[in-house]
Design a protein around this motif. Sequence first.
Motif, PDB file in Angstrom:
ATOM      1  N   SER A 123      83.184  56.661   3.661  1.00  0.00           N
ATOM      2  CA  SER A 123      84.319  55.831   4.061  1.00  0.00           C
ATOM      3  C   SER A 123      85.059  56.414   5.248  1.00  0.00           C
ATOM      4  O   SER A 123      85.165  57.636   5.406  1.00  0.00           O
ATOM      5  CB  SER A 123      85.268  55.660   2.875  1.00  0.00           C
ATOM      6  OG  SER A 123      84.597  55.082   1.770  1.00  0.00           O
ATOM      7  N   ALA A 155      85.628  51.218   7.366  1.00  0.00           N
ATOM      8  CA  ALA A 155      85.360  50.595   6.070  1.00  0.00           C
ATOM      9  C   ALA A 155      85.397  51.628   4.959  1.00  0.00           C
ATOM     10  O   ALA A 155      85.052  52.789   5.164  1.00  0.00           O
ATOM     11  CB  ALA A 155      83.993  49.901   6.094  1.00  0.00           C
ATOM     12  N   TYR A 156      85.799  51.168   3.767  1.00  0.00           N
ATOM     13  CA  TYR A 156      85.696  51.954   2.549  1.00  0.00           C
ATOM     14  C   TYR A 156      84.498  51.421   1.763  1.00  0.00           C
ATOM     15  O   TYR A 156      84.516  50.283   1.287  1.00  0.00           O
ATOM     16  CB  TYR A 156      86.976  51.845   1.715  1.00  0.00           C
ATOM     17  CG  TYR A 156      88.059  52.830   2.119  1.00  0.00           C
ATOM     18  CD1 TYR A 156      88.107  53.353   3.410  1.00  0.00           C
ATOM     19  CD2 TYR A 156      89.043  53.227   1.225  1.00  0.00           C
ATOM     20  CE1 TYR A 156      89.098  54.257   3.776  1.00  0.00           C
ATOM     21  CE2 TYR A 156      90.037  54.127   1.585  1.00  0.00           C
ATOM     22  CZ  TYR A 156      90.055  54.637   2.869  1.00  0.00           C
ATOM     23  OH  TYR A 156      91.046  55.522   3.234  1.00  0.00           O
ATOM     24  N   GLN A 201      83.000  42.726   1.803  1.00  0.00           N
ATOM     25  CA  GLN A 201      81.635  42.239   1.934  1.00  0.00           C
ATOM     26  C   GLN A 201      80.753  42.886   0.864  1.00  0.00           C
ATOM     27  O   GLN A 201      80.984  44.033   0.476  1.00  0.00           O
ATOM     28  CB  GLN A 201      81.066  42.597   3.307  1.00  0.00           C
ATOM     29  CG  GLN A 201      81.695  41.870   4.476  1.00  0.00           C
ATOM     30  CD  GLN A 201      81.047  42.247   5.791  1.00  0.00           C
ATOM     31  OE1 GLN A 201      80.754  43.414   6.032  1.00  0.00           O
ATOM     32  NE2 GLN A 201      80.820  41.265   6.642  1.00  0.00           N
ATOM     33  N   MET A 258      81.879  46.658   0.292  1.00  0.00           N
ATOM     34  CA  MET A 258      82.440  47.427   1.400  1.00  0.00           C
ATOM     35  C   MET A 258      83.737  46.743   1.805  1.00  0.00           C
ATOM     36  O   MET A 258      83.746  45.551   2.139  1.00  0.00           O
ATOM     37  CB  MET A 258      81.458  47.455   2.570  1.00  0.00           C
ATOM     38  CG  MET A 258      81.999  48.098   3.835  1.00  0.00           C
ATOM     39  SD  MET A 258      80.786  48.100   5.192  1.00  0.00           S
ATOM     40  CE  MET A 258      80.773  46.361   5.650  1.00  0.00           C
ATOM     41  N   VAL A 259      84.849  47.486   1.759  1.00  0.00           N
ATOM     42  CA  VAL A 259      86.145  46.930   2.141  1.00  0.00           C
ATOM     43  C   VAL A 259      86.391  47.242   3.614  1.00  0.00           C
ATOM     44  O   VAL A 259      86.412  48.418   4.010  1.00  0.00           O
ATOM     45  CB  VAL A 259      87.287  47.518   1.288  1.00  0.00           C
ATOM     46  CG1 VAL A 259      88.593  46.776   1.578  1.00  0.00           C
ATOM     47  CG2 VAL A 259      86.946  47.446  -0.197  1.00  0.00           C
ATOM     48  N   LEU A 260      86.555  46.209   4.418  1.00  0.00           N
ATOM     49  CA  LEU A 260      86.780  46.407   5.854  1.00  0.00           C
ATOM     50  C   LEU A 260      88.226  46.832   6.097  1.00  0.00           C
ATOM     51  O   LEU A 260      89.163  46.232   5.574  1.00  0.00           O
ATOM     52  CB  LEU A 260      86.456  45.135   6.621  1.00  0.00           C
ATOM     53  CG  LEU A 260      84.970  44.848   6.915  1.00  0.00           C
ATOM     54  CD1 LEU A 260      84.347  45.991   7.686  1.00  0.00           C
ATOM     55  CD2 LEU A 260      84.185  44.589   5.639  1.00  0.00           C
ATOM     56  N   ARG A 269      87.695  47.789  11.586  1.00  0.00           N
ATOM     57  CA  ARG A 269      86.585  46.899  11.234  1.00  0.00           C
ATOM     58  C   ARG A 269      86.015  46.189  12.463  1.00  0.00           C
ATOM     59  O   ARG A 269      86.680  46.042  13.483  1.00  0.00           O
ATOM     60  CB  ARG A 269      87.086  45.840  10.255  1.00  0.00           C
ATOM     61  CG  ARG A 269      88.127  44.926  10.900  1.00  0.00           C
ATOM     62  CD  ARG A 269      88.991  44.221   9.898  1.00  0.00           C
ATOM     63  NE  ARG A 269      90.031  43.436  10.589  1.00  0.00           N
ATOM     64  CZ  ARG A 269      91.186  43.952  11.012  1.00  0.00           C
ATOM     65  NH1 ARG A 269      91.440  45.243  10.860  1.00  0.00           N
ATOM     66  NH2 ARG A 269      92.073  43.183  11.610  1.00  0.00           N
ATOM     67  N   LYS A 306      81.620  37.493   1.675  1.00  0.00           N
ATOM     68  CA  LYS A 306      82.824  38.217   1.272  1.00  0.00           C
ATOM     69  C   LYS A 306      83.251  37.689  -0.101  1.00  0.00           C
ATOM     70  O   LYS A 306      83.692  36.545  -0.223  1.00  0.00           O
ATOM     71  CB  LYS A 306      83.915  38.024   2.331  1.00  0.00           C
ATOM     72  CG  LYS A 306      83.542  38.684   3.664  1.00  0.00           C
ATOM     73  CD  LYS A 306      84.503  38.332   4.783  1.00  0.00           C
ATOM     74  CE  LYS A 306      84.284  36.908   5.300  1.00  0.00           C
ATOM     75  NZ  LYS A 306      82.939  36.717   5.943  1.00  0.00           N
TER      76      LYS A 306
END
Length: 338
Positions: free
Chosen positions: A211, A215-216, A242, A250-252, A256, A264
């Motif tokens: 991360s 993104a995380y 996403q 994956m968290v933008l 990003r 999503k």
Amino acid sequence: MSAALKIIAAGPGVTLQDAGRHGYLRYGVTAAGPMDRLAMATANRAVGASPGATAIEISLGGIEVTADGAALPVAIAGGNFEISFDGHRLPSAVRLSLAPGAKLRIRAGNDGAWCYLAVGGHIDIPLMLGSNATHTRSSLGGIDGRALAAGDVLPVRDAGAYEAGVAALTAPWLDRSNDPIRVILGPQDDYFSREQIDTFCNEAWTVSHRSDRMAYFLDGAPIAAANGLDIVSDGIVMGAIQVLGDGRPMVLMADRQVTGGYPKIATVIGPDQGRLAQMRPGSSVRFAVSTIDAAVKARRAERTILDSPVQAVPLRKQPSAELLLGSNLISGVSGGDS
């Protein structure tokens, strides 16, 4: 007399950020900006600056700075970082007057991933597309589009002054809860079955060591999209989640990309994005579905905080652990450096 903030040392990922570079997504230029908007606003408001004024975003690598030319009012807020000012430990949310030659050191503490160093006045560096926000992947903003490094000098104009000494910030909103991160489903939640959405919400995900500001990545049981993982690429907002080809979310985040072609499943609501950003690699995170009405209410509550002055309580010149703990503002602080 001209004033400047001089960087003595800086770990990786320490950058200049402001409210972000907005209005250019259609040209492929991401906004960048802070990972934790509320924390940066708190530090800025504590020195009389606007919530989105240019500040230094500090990662786990930490930073050491001093003033040059004249004293500078500065404030720090964000995760529970360790603050050392001329050899004395201070609260993790604090305002002080930084005199030339005095050393302010900020490094990772027990929890939290980002904190912010704000300066009274204006950090006076050239704007790039109307912003100082640094996006290192495209070399935009900040100083030559890069992270800050030892030897950098940031000119400051209209610095003003605060009474010499140290004051702890009264900012209870920085004590983030461990509640699930709230999300709004979609915009492509129809690509997933009810069972897959339940898995997403009920799974305890782990923040991956991959991360970063872009993104995380979340590790856990894969989610297989019932309708496939390919969509026509569309716009990406901060907090969009996403589901990648391997079935992992994956968290933008702030850096990003502007478009993406994976579905999503949900989007983190704005007021919870900073709370998620403060989770370190290895942290466990859960999600809970919110309603639009609840998200709007949370946003309005956050807006009230952003628009309000930040109060500060003066501390003694060399605060003791008993004094600081008794103030009910911080915990675990002791005199002396370590």
